[in-house]
Design a protein around this motif. Structure first.
Motif, PDB file in Angstrom:
ATOM      1  N   CYS A 198     115.002  52.145  13.662  1.00  0.00           N
ATOM      2  CA  CYS A 198     115.575  53.193  12.820  1.00  0.00           C
ATOM      3  C   CYS A 198     114.468  54.154  12.390  1.00  0.00           C
ATOM      4  N   TYR A 204     112.251  55.790   0.916  1.00  0.00           N
ATOM      5  CA  TYR A 204     112.875  54.524   1.331  1.00  0.00           C
ATOM      6  C   TYR A 204     112.682  53.462   0.256  1.00  0.00           C
ATOM      7  N   ILE A 238     111.899  51.500  10.831  1.00  0.00           N
ATOM      8  CA  ILE A 238     112.335  50.118  10.612  1.00  0.00           C
ATOM      9  C   ILE A 238     112.602  49.538  11.990  1.00  0.00           C
ATOM     10  N   PHE A 285     120.396  50.440   4.700  1.00  0.00           N
ATOM     11  CA  PHE A 285     119.219  50.502   3.820  1.00  0.00           C
ATOM     12  C   PHE A 285     119.492  51.589   2.787  1.00  0.00           C
ATOM     13  N   ALA A 293     116.577  46.887   3.653  1.00  0.00           N
ATOM     14  CA  ALA A 293     117.149  46.851   4.995  1.00  0.00           C
ATOM     15  C   ALA A 293     117.940  45.557   5.215  1.00  0.00           C
ATOM     16  N   GLN A 295     111.978  49.957  -0.577  1.00  0.00           N
ATOM     17  CA  GLN A 295     111.378  48.812   0.094  1.00  0.00           C
ATOM     18  C   GLN A 295     112.231  47.554  -0.057  1.00  0.00           C
ATOM     19  N   VAL A 337     109.284  44.932   7.985  1.00  0.00           N
ATOM     20  CA  VAL A 337     109.946  45.577   9.125  1.00  0.00           C
ATOM     21  C   VAL A 337     109.782  47.088   9.063  1.00  0.00           C
ATOM     22  N   ALA A 338     109.408  47.639   7.920  1.00  0.00           N
ATOM     23  CA  ALA A 338     109.257  49.085   7.747  1.00  0.00           C
ATOM     24  C   ALA A 338     107.785  49.470   7.776  1.00  0.00           C
ATOM     25  N   HIS A 395     110.263  42.521   4.330  1.00  0.00           N
ATOM     26  CA  HIS A 395     109.708  43.793   3.861  1.00  0.00           C
ATOM     27  C   HIS A 395     108.840  44.463   4.919  1.00  0.00           C
ATOM     28  N   GLN A 436     113.280  45.904  14.198  1.00  0.00           N
ATOM     29  CA  GLN A 436     113.551  44.469  14.220  1.00  0.00           C
ATOM     30  C   GLN A 436     113.812  44.057  15.659  1.00  0.00           C
TER      31      GLN A 436
END
Length: 214
Positions: free
Chosen positions: A106, A151, A183, A205, A156, A153, A173-174, A171, A185
């Motif tokens: 993302c 964003y 982001i 998110f 997501a 935190q 993943v961003a 956390h 995964q």
């Protein structure tokens, strides 16, 4: 002791009251004998048949979109916190369209602009090498008003289309990359036990909108 006729009338009145309350609460009535039995029922992913090839895509590995939802515009306000959800609008009666072995990336812009496009790319093994893309556009009521996105935190989450379950992501993943926050995964092998399964349709998110002051 009530007569059969009186008992029947009392039962009808009671059922009428139950049905009226059900309507007021907007709930489905319980049908005796249909939901309390052992059952084995096959469910399907129910992926929409409305996908189209992304027209601006020059990649050898094609990208598909759902034109009914892709690039929808939404008006935002200063300091508003918004939950963004991107993904596949599959059948809400089935399982998720994306499996635990698939990946999602993302992109959230971090600069200042009059409109921001947030997009998510899903890499689904079932349709590989085809990719699925979803996007939304955020803008203000005043076209000249610039703003940025912050964003939240840890917000997501992977979600199913029927909203029956969700899986919060770590956390880390961003991460920031150039002028956007990504982001990413790659599968869920480290997130859930190997002997379990998880299917989903969306990544969601939260972002906060911050207007640029003159």
């Amino acid at each position: 002791m009530k007569s059969p006729k009186d008992q029947t009338k009392a039962n009808k009145n009671q059922n009428a009251n139950v049905n009226q309350k059900t309507k007021e609460l907007k709930q489905e009535p319980y049908i005796d004998g249909s939901f309390d039995k052992p059952m084995v029922e096959r469910v399907e992913a129910g992926i929409p048949l409305t996908f189209e090839v992304f027209p601006d895509d020059n990649d050898k590995e094609p990208t598909v979109i759902d034109p009914q939802y892709f690039n929808k515009n939404f008006v935002v306000e200063d300091q508003g916190i918004y939950r963004i959800r991107l993904g596949i609008h599959s059948c809400s009666l089935g399982i998720g369209a994306i499996s635990k072995g698939d990946s999602v990336a993302c992109h959230i812009p971090t600069g200042t602009a009059e409109a921001h496009r947030i997009l998510a790319m899903f890499f689904i093994s079932e349709i590989y090498p085809v990719k699925f893309l979803d996007a939304v556009i955020l803008q203000t009521r005043e076209p000249s008003q610039k703003f940025r996105l912050v964003y939240e935190q840890g917000s997501a989450v992977l979600e199913s289309n029927n909203l029956s379950r969700g899986l919060a992501l770590d956390h880390d993943v961003a991460r920031l990359e150039d002028d956007k926050l990504i982001i990413f995964q790659h599968g869920l092998h480290n997130e859930i036990p190997y002997y379990t399964d998880f299917t989903y349709d969306f990544i969601s998110f939260r972002v906060r909108v911050v207007f640029e002051k003159e």
